[in-house]
Scaffold this motif. Structure first.
Motif, PDB file in Angstrom:
ATOM      1  N   TYR A 130      35.433  42.895  46.573  1.00  0.00           N
ATOM      2  CA  TYR A 130      33.988  42.651  46.432  1.00  0.00           C
ATOM      3  C   TYR A 130      33.226  43.266  47.607  1.00  0.00           C
ATOM      4  CZ  TYR A 130      34.808  39.318  42.635  1.00  0.00           C
ATOM      5  OH  TYR A 130      35.162  38.739  41.440  1.00  0.00           O
ATOM      6  N   ASN A 212      31.161  44.688  37.718  1.00  0.00           N
ATOM      7  CA  ASN A 212      31.198  43.266  38.066  1.00  0.00           C
ATOM      8  C   ASN A 212      32.592  42.701  37.787  1.00  0.00           C
ATOM      9  OD1 ASN A 212      31.385  42.843  35.289  1.00  0.00           O
ATOM     10  ND2 ASN A 212      29.229  42.322  35.052  1.00  0.00           N
ATOM     11  N   HIS A 213      32.755  41.403  37.963  1.00  0.00           N
ATOM     12  CA  HIS A 213      34.090  40.810  37.831  1.00  0.00           C
ATOM     13  C   HIS A 213      34.607  40.804  36.395  1.00  0.00           C
ATOM     14  CE1 HIS A 213      31.284  37.515  37.056  1.00  0.00           C
ATOM     15  NE2 HIS A 213      32.250  36.900  36.414  1.00  0.00           N
TER      16      HIS A 213
END
Length: 297
Positions: A130, A212-213
């Protein structure tokens, strides 16, 4: 009335080639305009509209507490729409022809100092995927001055690290080629090698550069949430917007002697008067420095 609005939207998309965010703004403004005409003025056709009705509409918005900037945007939307109707012979007159937008207060963009930029760019924890992603995004934004919408719209193939440039599609579908420095290149290389693979999902094969995740491309809201969190962690007290790094990029270039036309091209401004606002920022900052450090200021 709905049909004319649909025709205008189609015109903006196909003939004008405007960005999707701009088209959404036009639609939002004109829907509120149409709602006012139908519900308050009880009109069934745009051809019935006279100048006084537009004046009443703007007064209605002002009574609702809308800002001068919002009113000016509505005026621009209404004028463009009525010009379109007249040109397409969907109306026999243009009631907006003598409508003037309100005077806007000139507000200088908020920028970070060099020290604050350094603090912000160093705030992501690049021991995690991240943090590696967030570091790459911030470095790229400050290195190029691209808009957040352009950042999240980047595809993996738009960044050419060996040649030192990024290709982005800006407002009006216009392509820009912008150079990037070695610090940003290193951060992006690390993200591509060590960060991005951790976000790629077997189920999703999104070709967006920043994910994104869920393995999908980041949204504006997602980036904004990340930026606010990083600024808070870095202890930056200034109010940030998604454009803060873009403003800082332009201001710092001009402060160090960059050519205004070159900055205009990198920012993707159609009109140089838009870029000139940053010259006012640099003058304001010089005055602040003078007052702070000159013994007889």
């Amino acid at each position: 009335m709905e049909d004319e609005l649909k025709d205008f939207t189609h015109y903006l998309i196909v003939e004008k080639g405007l960005a999707s965010n701009t088209i959404v703004s036009y639609e939002r403004d004109l829907k509120s305009y149409m709602k006012y005409l139908q519900n308050v003025e009880t009109m069934k056709s745009f051809n019935e509209v006279q100048r006084v009705h537009i004046v009443h509409f703007l007064a209605h918005l002002k009574e609702q507490g809308k800002s001068s900037r919002t009113l000016a945007r509505h005026v621009a939307s209404v004028r463009s729409f009525h010009q379109f109707l007249l040109r397409e012979k969907a109306a026999d007159h243009d009631p907006s022809v003598h409508i003037e937008p309100p005077q806007l207060e000139k507000t200088l963009p908020k920028v970070l100092s060099l020290e604050e930029v350094e603090t912000l760019l160093d705030s992501p924890d690049d021991s995690t995927h991240y943090g590696i992603r967030d570091k790459a995004m911030l470095e790229l934004l400050y290195a190029t001055g691209i808009r957040v919408s352009e950042l999240i719209g980047l595809k993996a193939g738009d960044v050419h690290l060996s040649m030192g440039f990024v290709r982005c599609i800006g407002k009006g579908n216009k392509e820009r080629i912008i150079p990037i420095g070695h610090t940003a290149i290193e951060a992006i290389e690390k993200y591509i090698q060590k960060g991005r693979p951790a976000f790629v999902s077997k189920k999703n094969h999104d070709d967006a550069l920043f994910l994104n995740h869920h393995g999908k491309g980041l949204t504006r809201q997602g980036f904004w949430k990340i930026l606010k969190g990083l600024a808070r962690d870095a202890g930056i007290q200034k109010e940030l917007t998604p454009h803060t790094l873009r403003h800082s990029f332009a201001t710092h270039l001009l402060e160090n002697g960059a050519d205004l036309r070159a900055v205009q091209e990198m920012l993707g401004h159609a009109d140089i008067s838009t870029t000139q606002i940053y010259t006012h920022v640099t003058k304001t900052r010089l005055k602040d420095v003078y007052k702070q450090f000159h013994p007889r200021a």
